[in-house]
Design a protein around this motif. Structure first.
Motif, PDB file in Angstrom:
ATOM      1  N   LEU A  74      28.646 -34.662  -8.495  1.00 26.55           N
ATOM      2  CA  LEU A  74      27.464 -34.361  -7.698  1.00 26.55           C
ATOM      3  C   LEU A  74      27.263 -32.692  -7.361  1.00 26.55           C
ATOM      4  CD1 LEU A  74      25.912 -37.133  -6.520  1.00 26.55           C
ATOM      5  CD2 LEU A  74      25.167 -34.674  -5.459  1.00 26.55           C
ATOM      6  N   LYS A  99      12.231 -42.490  -5.359  1.00 26.22           N
ATOM      7  CA  LYS A  99      12.847 -42.292  -6.717  1.00 26.22           C
ATOM      8  C   LYS A  99      12.167 -42.619  -8.097  1.00 26.22           C
ATOM      9  CE  LYS A  99      16.698 -44.556  -4.434  1.00 26.22           C
ATOM     10  NZ  LYS A  99      17.004 -44.189  -3.314  1.00 26.22           N
ATOM     11  N   ASP A 153      23.535 -43.928  -3.233  1.00 28.78           N
ATOM     12  CA  ASP A 153      23.182 -44.379  -4.706  1.00 28.78           C
ATOM     13  C   ASP A 153      24.441 -44.847  -5.505  1.00 28.78           C
ATOM     14  OD1 ASP A 153      20.632 -44.915  -4.266  1.00 28.78           O
ATOM     15  OD2 ASP A 153      20.128 -42.899  -6.163  1.00 28.78           O
ATOM     16  N   ILE A 154      25.378 -44.017  -5.557  1.00 27.98           N
ATOM     17  CA  ILE A 154      26.652 -43.956  -6.599  1.00 27.98           C
ATOM     18  C   ILE A 154      27.562 -45.313  -5.581  1.00 27.98           C
ATOM     19  CG2 ILE A 154      29.325 -43.122  -6.859  1.00 27.98           C
ATOM     20  CD1 ILE A 154      27.114 -40.210  -7.915  1.00 27.98           C
ATOM     21  N   PHE A 213      17.582 -35.556  -0.354  1.00 28.23           N
ATOM     22  CA  PHE A 213      17.687 -36.310  -1.938  1.00 28.23           C
ATOM     23  C   PHE A 213      19.373 -36.245  -2.368  1.00 28.23           C
ATOM     24  CE2 PHE A 213      17.830 -34.986  -6.304  1.00 28.23           C
ATOM     25  CZ  PHE A 213      17.267 -35.452  -6.872  1.00 28.23           C
ATOM     26  N   ILE A 214      20.053 -35.336  -2.228  1.00 25.94           N
ATOM     27  CA  ILE A 214      21.430 -35.575  -2.665  1.00 25.94           C
ATOM     28  C   ILE A 214      21.900 -36.704  -1.799  1.00 25.94           C
ATOM     29  CG2 ILE A 214      23.543 -34.027  -2.468  1.00 25.94           C
ATOM     30  CD1 ILE A 214      21.509 -32.730  -4.419  1.00 25.94           C
ATOM     31  N   LYS A 250      21.380 -39.764  -3.223  1.00 25.87           N
ATOM     32  CA  LYS A 250      22.196 -39.636  -4.774  1.00 25.87           C
ATOM     33  C   LYS A 250      23.429 -40.361  -4.762  1.00 25.87           C
ATOM     34  CE  LYS A 250      18.947 -38.463  -7.814  1.00 25.87           C
ATOM     35  NZ  LYS A 250      18.707 -39.276  -9.217  1.00 25.87           N
TER      36      LYS A 250
END
Length: 184
Positions: A144, A181, A170-171, A163-164, A167
């Protein structure tokens, strides 16, 4: 949930620090390793001290401590996130060179088939960097890169960092509202 967070000697240590803060808000147990070079970068790039960063985590380990509990497959944790990941660390993980707590916990994470998230922070990338990422990906690691998107129209650097982090969360199936989103 138990998460191992490793901060290595690449620019972008703020990603790792902010991730620790978000995990703490979620009351997730964190185990932290900061590389020797990352300690210098924390002092150079941020307003944090190394002690400030260590205080965010539940547990701390030294980079050279191969006897640390996180380096054993019998220690049950859910994921390891190396953020940012230096190309030296990436290479060691890709080649199975587990000579410190960071590369060893990554090795354990892969061999035990747990979630490994690598956040490389380098540009431009050499072919060997890409090949090392491919090797880790083939073994189940998630690559990522610290490449923020712009569809959520960030207004400042914190929103790009979020943002990072969003992510990553989310994973890990951790609900978050760190960025808007994608919507059509």
């Amino acid at each position: 949930m138990k998460i191992v967070v490793c901060i290595t000697g690449a620019s972008g240590v703020i990603y790792g620090i902010r991730l620790l803060e978000e995990l703490k808000k979620e009351r997730i147990e964190t185990h932290l390793v900061i590389s020797t070079i990352a300690k210098d970068i924390i002092e150079y790039e941020t307003e944090y001290t190394v002690d400030n960063v260590k205080s965010i985590a539940n547990f701390n380990y030294e980079e050279k401590d191969l006897n640390a509990i996180i380096n054993s497959g019998s220690f049950k944790f859910d994921a390891t996130i190396i953020i940012p990941t230096s190309m030296k660390t990436l290479s060691a993980i890709s080649n199975g060179y587990a000579d410190n707590s960071i590369t060893r916990v990554a090795d354990v994470t892969l061999k035990e088939r747990r979630t490994l998230i690598i956040v490389p922070r380098e540009t431009p990338l050499r072919t060997i960097h890409l090949e090392n990422m491919l090797t880790i990906s083939k073994e189940g690691g998630i690559i990522l890169p610290a490449m923020p998107g712009f569809y959520h129209k960030p207004q400042n650097i914190d929103e790009q960092i979020n943002f990072i982090l969003g992510k990553i969360l989310d994973i890990l199936n951790i609900d978050n509202n760190l960025f808007n989103k994608w919507k059509q």
